[in-house]
Enzyme design. Sequence first.
Site, PDB file in Angstrom:
ATOM      1  N   GLY A 192       0.828  -1.197   0.000  1.00  0.00           N
ATOM      2  CA  GLY A 192       0.000   0.000   0.000  1.00  0.00           C
ATOM      3  C   GLY A 192       0.859   1.241   0.000  1.00  0.00           C
ATOM      4  N   HIS A 193       0.208   2.352   0.029  1.00  0.00           N
ATOM      5  CA  HIS A 193       0.885   3.647   0.003  1.00  0.00           C
ATOM      6  C   HIS A 193       1.555   3.925   1.339  1.00  0.00           C
ATOM      7  CE1 HIS A 193      -1.893   3.889  -3.345  1.00  0.00           C
ATOM      8  NE2 HIS A 193      -1.102   4.832  -3.847  1.00  0.00           N
ATOM      9  N   GLY A 194       2.744   4.491   1.275  1.00  0.00           N
ATOM     10  CA  GLY A 194       3.486   4.803   2.496  1.00  0.00           C
ATOM     11  C   GLY A 194       3.874   3.527   3.222  1.00  0.00           C
TER      12      GLY A 194
END
Length: 149
Positions: free
Chosen positions: A8-10
Site C-alpha cells: 500500500g501507500h506509504g
Amino acid sequence: MVAIIVAGHGRIAAGMVEAAKMIFGGKPSLEAITFENKEGIEDLKRHYQSALVKFMPEKEILFLIDIFGGSPYNAAIQLAYGKKGIEVLTGVNLPLLLEALSLQNQPGITVKQLAEHLKKYSQQSFKIFSEEVRKTEISRQNQVEDDLS
C-alpha cells in the site's frame, strides 16, 4: 499454502504486518511492501519480484493491496495478469489480513478459495456500532417476550 504480500501507500503495509505479527507471531510466508513517496510502478514491481522469488514456484500468492487503481494495485496486476496461482485483492485492513493468515496454511486451500472467502468475510466484518447496539436491544426484547409467553 498461500503466501501473502501486503502492499500500500506509504508504510501502511509494514504497519499492518507488524501488528499481525504481534497477534499471530512470526509468519514466514508474509511480506510487506512499502511504497515510498518518490517511487513509481517500476520500483514497486521490483519490490514485488523480490518477494515473489522467496515464495514461488512452490506457493500460490495473494496480494492484499490498500486501494483499487493505485500504483501498488497497478504494479501487482501487471505481475499477476495471465498467471495462475496469483490473486490481487484491494481494501486490505488488519481484520482481513488476520483472517487471511488464519487460513493460509489450511491443507488444500487455494489462493482462489482464500480470495473468495476474504471477499465474503470483508462484507460480514464491517460493523456499525449503532446497528450492533440495535440488534442487541432487539434480541434482548425478543428474549424477554419469549420468556413471558
